[in-house]
Design an enzyme around this catalytic site. Sequence first.
Site, PDB file in Angstrom:
ATOM      1  N   ASP A  34      -9.535  -9.635   2.352  1.00  0.00           N
ATOM      2  CA  ASP A  34      -9.855 -10.936   1.769  1.00  0.00           C
ATOM      3  C   ASP A  34     -10.275 -11.866   2.900  1.00  0.00           C
ATOM      4  O   ASP A  34      -9.443 -12.285   3.710  1.00  0.00           O
ATOM      5  CB  ASP A  34      -8.631 -11.491   1.045  1.00  0.00           C
ATOM      6  CG  ASP A  34      -8.871 -12.850   0.394  1.00  0.00           C
ATOM      7  OD1 ASP A  34      -9.899 -13.484   0.686  1.00  0.00           O
ATOM      8  OD2 ASP A  34      -8.012 -13.275  -0.399  1.00  0.00           O
ATOM      9  N   ARG A  81       0.831  -1.206   0.000  1.00  0.00           N
ATOM     10  CA  ARG A  81       0.000   0.000   0.000  1.00  0.00           C
ATOM     11  C   ARG A  81       0.866   1.257   0.000  1.00  0.00           C
ATOM     12  O   ARG A  81       0.549   2.253  -0.656  1.00  0.00           O
ATOM     13  CB  ARG A  81      -0.931  -0.020   1.210  1.00  0.00           C
ATOM     14  CG  ARG A  81      -1.955   1.108   1.209  1.00  0.00           C
ATOM     15  CD  ARG A  81      -3.064   0.851   2.216  1.00  0.00           C
ATOM     16  NE  ARG A  81      -3.943   1.990   2.258  1.00  0.00           N
ATOM     17  CZ  ARG A  81      -4.087   2.793   3.301  1.00  0.00           C
ATOM     18  NH1 ARG A  81      -3.414   2.553   4.421  1.00  0.00           N
ATOM     19  NH2 ARG A  81      -4.911   3.820   3.270  1.00  0.00           N
ATOM     20  N   HIS A 141       0.601   4.262  -2.782  1.00  0.00           N
ATOM     21  CA  HIS A 141       0.342   5.642  -2.387  1.00  0.00           C
ATOM     22  C   HIS A 141       1.501   6.554  -2.772  1.00  0.00           C
ATOM     23  O   HIS A 141       1.295   7.733  -3.057  1.00  0.00           O
ATOM     24  CB  HIS A 141       0.077   5.711  -0.882  1.00  0.00           C
ATOM     25  CG  HIS A 141      -1.326   5.337  -0.511  1.00  0.00           C
ATOM     26  ND1 HIS A 141      -2.132   6.142   0.258  1.00  0.00           N
ATOM     27  CD2 HIS A 141      -2.070   4.249  -0.821  1.00  0.00           C
ATOM     28  CE1 HIS A 141      -3.314   5.560   0.418  1.00  0.00           C
ATOM     29  NE2 HIS A 141      -3.297   4.409  -0.221  1.00  0.00           N
ATOM     30  N   ASN A 169      -3.374   9.533   4.182  1.00  0.00           N
ATOM     31  CA  ASN A 169      -2.205   8.696   4.447  1.00  0.00           C
ATOM     32  C   ASN A 169      -1.955   8.418   5.921  1.00  0.00           C
ATOM     33  O   ASN A 169      -1.029   7.663   6.251  1.00  0.00           O
ATOM     34  CB  ASN A 169      -0.950   9.350   3.842  1.00  0.00           C
ATOM     35  CG  ASN A 169      -0.903   9.231   2.326  1.00  0.00           C
ATOM     36  OD1 ASN A 169      -1.477   8.306   1.756  1.00  0.00           O
ATOM     37  ND2 ASN A 169      -0.237  10.171   1.688  1.00  0.00           N
ATOM     38  N   SER A 216       8.512  10.025  -1.909  1.00  0.00           N
ATOM     39  CA  SER A 216       8.065  11.267  -1.263  1.00  0.00           C
ATOM     40  C   SER A 216       7.106  10.978  -0.116  1.00  0.00           C
ATOM     41  O   SER A 216       6.977  11.784   0.810  1.00  0.00           O
ATOM     42  CB  SER A 216       7.415  12.207  -2.281  1.00  0.00           C
ATOM     43  OG  SER A 216       6.399  11.555  -3.019  1.00  0.00           O
ATOM     44  N   HIS A 269      -5.596  -6.115  -2.981  1.00  0.00           N
ATOM     45  CA  HIS A 269      -6.544  -6.222  -1.873  1.00  0.00           C
ATOM     46  C   HIS A 269      -6.795  -7.675  -1.476  1.00  0.00           C
ATOM     47  O   HIS A 269      -7.697  -7.956  -0.694  1.00  0.00           O
ATOM     48  CB  HIS A 269      -7.862  -5.535  -2.237  1.00  0.00           C
ATOM     49  CG  HIS A 269      -7.786  -4.042  -2.140  1.00  0.00           C
ATOM     50  ND1 HIS A 269      -8.855  -3.215  -2.373  1.00  0.00           N
ATOM     51  CD2 HIS A 269      -6.748  -3.215  -1.823  1.00  0.00           C
ATOM     52  CE1 HIS A 269      -8.488  -1.952  -2.207  1.00  0.00           C
ATOM     53  NE2 HIS A 269      -7.208  -1.941  -1.883  1.00  0.00           N
TER      54      HIS A 269
END
Length: 323
Positions: A243, A62, A66, A94, A76, A196
């Site tokens: 899941d 993730r 992002h 975030n 960054s 996911h």
Amino acid sequence: MRELQGIIFLFPITLCLFSQSAYSQLTQNYYANICPNVESIVRAAVTKKFLETPITVGATVRLFFHDCFVQGCDASVMVASSGNNTAEKDHAINLSLAGDGFDTVIRARAAVDAVPQCTNKVSCADILAMATRDVIALSGGPSYAVELGRLDGLRSSATDVNGMLPGPDSSLDQLTNMFAVNGLSMSDMIALSAAHTIGFAHCTTFSNRIGSTVDPTMDPTYASQLQGACPANANPNLAVGLDPVSPRTFDNQYYKNLQQGMGLLKSDQVLFTDTRSRPFVNAWARSEAGFQRAFVAAITKLGRVGVKTGATGNIRQNCAVLS
């Protein structure tokens, strides 16, 4: 990647961050004469972290998504706020990025820097890309060659995050447009959505689907289970696995879940309910190998987004501090 933002902003395709001149400088053997054992060093550090904390997988994947969706794959998102600058990681979207993802990169970077030949020679952006590949492989997913040669970004601002990440209720058109901004096709988006298959989502991101009126696209038994796990007025930090069948295994179960009405987020389930994307879901539910090929191709393309080279970036001595 898209479980925390409820507002979607659409951008024309002409704003694509997919720069041919930048990503063409990436190569699989970039560090061959700089830090020849970098991949094995990173893999060892990531493996140790994984064995300590399995949730490292979802957290790291993730974090990579992002990062790449905001100003490109330039680490960054790793930068800490300082002075008058509020960095990306402190944007509201975030704040739920798990600390284990950041820690994975920090540990891997420390292991690399411990080798004199490699000290301050490998970018945080490249380490995040390698760590993402490694956690996916450690959890049963494909191991693939990572293109390297990214530099770290020179800025990190929370304002850059606005409108750049899909939300949990996104439609297929919104998802497709959001990914297209980054040079990714609908099929790439559907393949990457299978991330996911691991990780967690806070109850607040899908509570609107399991209220007094249950989302008709959700399996009733699954909805009942979620209502039990996420009661009304539950602790906002409460989370459940994305899941419900194989939450710690990176596999094609994600697509099988969608076929059964067991996509946790509306933006997951829409991939099956919308007839334009359903054929991809059905194909990859049938074929683990087909899914893995599509995922590797898509995440390789994702890793090329907004790459910094030359004067547009540098190698930070500390991943959390701009230099």
